[in-house]
Design an enzyme around this catalytic site. Structure first.
Site, mmCIF file in Angstrom:
data_model
loop_
_atom_site.group_PDB
_atom_site.id
_atom_site.type_symbol
_atom_site.label_atom_id
_atom_site.label_comp_id
_atom_site.label_asym_id
_atom_site.label_seq_id
_atom_site.Cartn_x
_atom_site.Cartn_y
_atom_site.Cartn_z
ATOM 1 N N CYS A 131 -12.813 2.989 -1.098
ATOM 2 C CA CYS A 131 -11.397 2.756 -0.794
ATOM 3 C C CYS A 131 -11.125 2.833 0.709
ATOM 4 O O CYS A 131 -11.437 3.843 1.346
ATOM 5 C CB CYS A 131 -10.561 3.792 -1.538
ATOM 6 S SG CYS A 131 -8.818 3.807 -1.061
ATOM 7 N N TYR A 188 -4.852 -7.312 0.493
ATOM 8 C CA TYR A 188 -4.526 -7.127 -0.918
ATOM 9 C C TYR A 188 -3.448 -8.117 -1.367
ATOM 10 O O TYR A 188 -3.492 -8.635 -2.491
ATOM 11 C CB TYR A 188 -4.059 -5.689 -1.173
ATOM 12 C CG TYR A 188 -5.174 -4.679 -1.097
ATOM 13 C CD1 TYR A 188 -5.881 -4.308 -2.235
ATOM 14 C CD2 TYR A 188 -5.529 -4.093 0.116
ATOM 15 C CE1 TYR A 188 -6.910 -3.380 -2.170
ATOM 16 C CE2 TYR A 188 -6.554 -3.176 0.191
ATOM 17 C CZ TYR A 188 -7.244 -2.814 -0.946
ATOM 18 O OH TYR A 188 -8.268 -1.907 -0.873
#
Length: 316
Positions: free
Chosen positions: A64, A195
């Protein structure tokens, strides 16, 4: 991706929620107390808790980019002994982030849970919301102090300075306005922009996100006339951009369709990423195997076969 609803895990939610126009919507972090040297309130009056060795624990994913920020600052500040880390595996299954070794996790030596959502339910038995990394956990009070990466790195920047941290201020007072301005654009169009492009469900949403992303990368390349983005020193602006740059060519370029250009096509930005990766302890925070495994195997809507590509070769 799943979420907690009234403290109970449910997997009946999309991996990446979007609005009616197909735009990706990122959930707000739910725990926002502040770690300070003496337990004083945070900068905006948040409830403060005092920094201390052997009291706090950091839960992260090596895959992440948001959690990666905290690992970079932890390494640069020399907090490894004072702030131990537990790692979830890279693949998000039906139960979300898992500590199981079979999925690449390290187990949870602090609370003995199998999945991160169980930790969230311990901290908030009636919680409704997303279960994300990083998590700053208070072992003494058995609760989550904070799960917002941008705030955790600011806490780690100063909170432990009286208990053995390395010197170094990545958010100096005289540069804060400029750092904040760079962070604002980088977050909206680069950190979160990849994203927004990758999880877009309409052509219009994708086009808007991908062109804003590359406009900002062009802007950053032009801005980077010295070694660092703001002033003549490493700041959190560099660190916050770095974790996206590390993932750009291996993941975002292909998996998220951010393929107008590659990081290697931006010589100054590539040099910035290499410069940060060469700082003490930073290379140990980069795990490209876990990064690629997470994205290509967890996002079945984007990559239904789960095949992880062999390349590209990158200098990290």
């Amino acid at each position: 991706m799943g979420m907690l609803q009234n403290g109970v895990w449910t997997n009946d939610t999309p991996v990446a929620p979007t609005d009616a126009s197909g735009n990706f919507q990122r959930a707000e972090s739910g725990f926002r107390d502040w770690l300070t040297r003496d337990g004083a309130p945070g900068p905006d009056g948040q409830t403060g808790v005092p920094a201390a060795a052997d009291r706090y624990h950091l839960y992260v994913s090596l895959a992440c980019p948001w959690a990666h920020r905290t690992l970079v600052v932890r390494a640069l500040k020399g907090l490894e002994a004072m702030l131990p880390v537990t790692v979830v595996g890279p693949v998000m299954g039906a139960q979300g982030w898992s500590f199981a070794g079979a999925f690449g996790g390290t187990g949870d030596p602090v609370n003995g849970v199998d999945h991160l959502h169980q930790l969230y339910a311990m901290a908030g038995p009636d919680m409704t919301g997303k279960v994300t990394v990083p998590v700053l956990w208070d072992m003494q009070e058995r609760r989550i102090v904070n799960n917002e990466s941008s705030e955790i790195i600011r806490m780690l920047n100063t909170a432990f300075d009286d208990v053995g941290a390395r010197p170094g201020d990545f958010y100096p007072a005289e540069l804060r306005d400029e750092i904040d301005a760079v962070n604002e654009r980088v977050y909206a169009t680069v950190n979160n922009g990849v994203y927004r492009a990758g999880f877009a469900t309409t052509q219009g949403a994708y086009d808007e996100a991908v062109h804003a992303l590359f406009a900002s990368l062009d802007w950053l390349e032009d801005r980077l006339t010295g070694e660092w983005l703001v002033g003549e020193r490493l700041t959190e602006a560099d660190i916050r951009l770095f974790t996206t740059l590390v993932r750009f060519d291996p993941v975002y370029h292909g998996h998220f369709k951010c393929n107008i250009r590659r990081l290697v096509d931006y010589p100054r930005l590539r040099a910035l990423a290499e410069r940060i990766a060469a700082l003490p302890g930073v290379a140990d925070t980069i795990d490209l195997d876990q990064i690629k495994t997470h994205y290509y195997r967890s996002h079945k809507d984007i990559n239904p076969t789960g095949i992880v590509p062999a390349g590209p070769a990158v200098p990290f």
